[in-house]
Design a protein around this motif. Sequence first.
Motif, short mmCIF file in Angstrom:
data_model
loop_
_atom_site.label_atom_id
_atom_site.label_comp_id
_atom_site.label_asym_id
_atom_site.label_seq_id
_atom_site.Cartn_x
_atom_site.Cartn_y
_atom_site.Cartn_z
N GLU A 112 0.81 -1.21 0.00
CA GLU A 112 0.00 0.00 0.00
C GLU A 112 0.85 1.27 0.00
OE1 GLU A 112 0.34 -2.21 2.36
OE2 GLU A 112 0.23 -1.36 4.38
N GLY A 113 2.04 1.23 0.62
CA GLY A 113 2.88 2.45 0.70
C GLY A 113 2.26 3.47 1.65
N PRO A 114 3.04 4.46 2.05
CA PRO A 114 2.50 5.49 2.93
C PRO A 114 1.55 6.41 2.18
CG PRO A 114 4.81 5.94 2.41
CD PRO A 114 4.47 4.65 1.73
N MET A 115 0.51 6.90 2.85
CA MET A 115 -0.40 7.86 2.21
C MET A 115 0.27 9.23 2.15
SD MET A 115 -4.18 6.91 3.63
CE MET A 115 -5.01 7.88 2.35
N SER A 116 0.06 9.94 1.06
CA SER A 116 0.64 11.29 0.93
C SER A 116 -0.08 12.02 -0.20
CB SER A 116 2.13 11.20 0.57
OG SER A 116 2.26 10.85 -0.80
N SER A 117 0.10 13.32 -0.23
CA SER A 117 -0.42 14.08 -1.38
C SER A 117 0.50 13.83 -2.58
CB SER A 117 -0.44 15.57 -1.06
OG SER A 117 0.90 16.02 -0.96
N ASP A 123 3.80 15.59 -1.82
CA ASP A 123 4.61 15.05 -0.72
C ASP A 123 5.09 13.62 -0.94
OD1 ASP A 123 4.46 17.43 0.62
OD2 ASP A 123 2.66 16.87 1.77
N CYS A 124 4.58 12.95 -1.95
CA CYS A 124 4.99 11.56 -2.21
C CYS A 124 6.52 11.52 -2.43
CB CYS A 124 4.26 11.06 -3.46
SG CYS A 124 4.64 9.36 -3.87
N ALA A 125 7.21 10.67 -1.65
CA ALA A 125 8.67 10.61 -1.75
C ALA A 125 9.08 9.74 -2.96
CB ALA A 125 9.25 10.01 -0.47
N PRO A 142 -1.24 8.61 -4.61
CA PRO A 142 -0.80 8.85 -6.00
C PRO A 142 -0.07 7.67 -6.62
CG PRO A 142 0.49 10.19 -4.46
CD PRO A 142 -0.63 9.56 -3.66
N SER A 143 0.90 7.09 -5.91
CA SER A 143 1.67 6.00 -6.51
C SER A 143 0.83 4.73 -6.60
CB SER A 143 2.96 5.75 -5.72
OG SER A 143 2.66 5.48 -4.37
N TYR A 144 0.03 4.48 -5.58
CA TYR A 144 -0.82 3.28 -5.58
C TYR A 144 -1.80 3.35 -6.76
CZ TYR A 144 -3.76 -0.50 -3.72
OH TYR A 144 -4.46 -1.67 -3.56
N SER A 145 -2.45 4.51 -6.93
CA SER A 145 -3.39 4.66 -8.05
C SER A 145 -2.67 4.47 -9.38
CB SER A 145 -4.03 6.05 -8.03
OG SER A 145 -4.95 6.13 -6.99
#
Length: 252
Positions: free
Chosen positions: A94-99, A102-104, A154-157
């Motif tokens: 899932e990865g961390p949630m972020s805008s 802010d996604c690393a 963002p990355s998950y989508s």
Amino acid sequence: MGLVEGKIALVTGAGSGIGRASARAFAREGAKVVVVDVVVDGGEETVTLIKADGGDAVFVRCDVSSAAEVEAAVKTAMDTYGRLDCAHNNAGIEGPMSSTVDCAEADWDRLLGINLKGEWLCMKYEIPRMLTGSGGAIVNTASVAGLVGFQGLPSYSASKFGVNGITKVAALDYASVGIRVNSVCPGVIQTPMIDRLVAANPEMEAALIAGTPMGRLGRPEEIAEAVVWLCSDRASFVTGHNMVVDGAFTAQ
Ligand SMILES: NC(=O)c1ccc[n+]([C@@H]2O[C@H](COP(=O)([O-])OP(=O)(O)OC[C@H]3O[C@@H](n4cnc5c(N)ncnc54)[C@H](O)[C@@H]3O)[C@@H](O)[C@H]2O)c1
């Protein structure tokens, strides 16, 4: 007679959640199962559960983001059972949630490496083996997050829209040679992945339930039913389809 009687099925991410439910469902419906996961304990436990139910399964440790490891896992399936008929490419994080801002970069690369590249690598090594037999059927796990936007992912989508896309491309590439490729798009399913997301964002659980018209989270077994059907001969004219199993989440 089971839905996939006598077939050989490989399931990635089979040490937990949806993958474990799918591996058990394949076995219950008559398949021999290659249980693939990067976590040894979870994978071995799934094999134990399948054997306790009277089924046949073998565990292979593999990180799906590594081409060499995926190639070796598929080879183990062939060496063990002599054939590969069905694959459920399901491992994901899932990865961390972020805008979006802010996604690393490191999180983006890791997630896409597992969730999207990993699905492509699985197909890359599975399909040639299926072609040496009598064809095959593949189901990739995407998500409703591969059909509509989810704030904070963002990355998950991106990975799940990508999975739905490569599913259609592979379906077209191999439609005429007996390989069917579909994806399953689960809504919110009660698994350790969702438990972790809710633990990090406790307000999310009520919102996820309220956002699902059926008024509850799905069960991993409800996704497994769709996966096994899609891999069975009952779905013989179904290919290139992104199947939603979401309690009407995306019907809104
Ligand atoms: N739970 C949901 O609500 C939901 C909804 C839509 C889609 N999905 C997707 O379903 C799939 C399964 O998720 P889940 O909810 O069962 O999660 P989970 O965390 O319970 O299970 C995921 C499994 O994948 C394995 N895995 C992780 N990285 C791996 C790697 N690099 N190589 C091999 N195995 C790896 C984990 O060890 C774990 O056993 C994922 O692709 C997820 O994105 C889940």
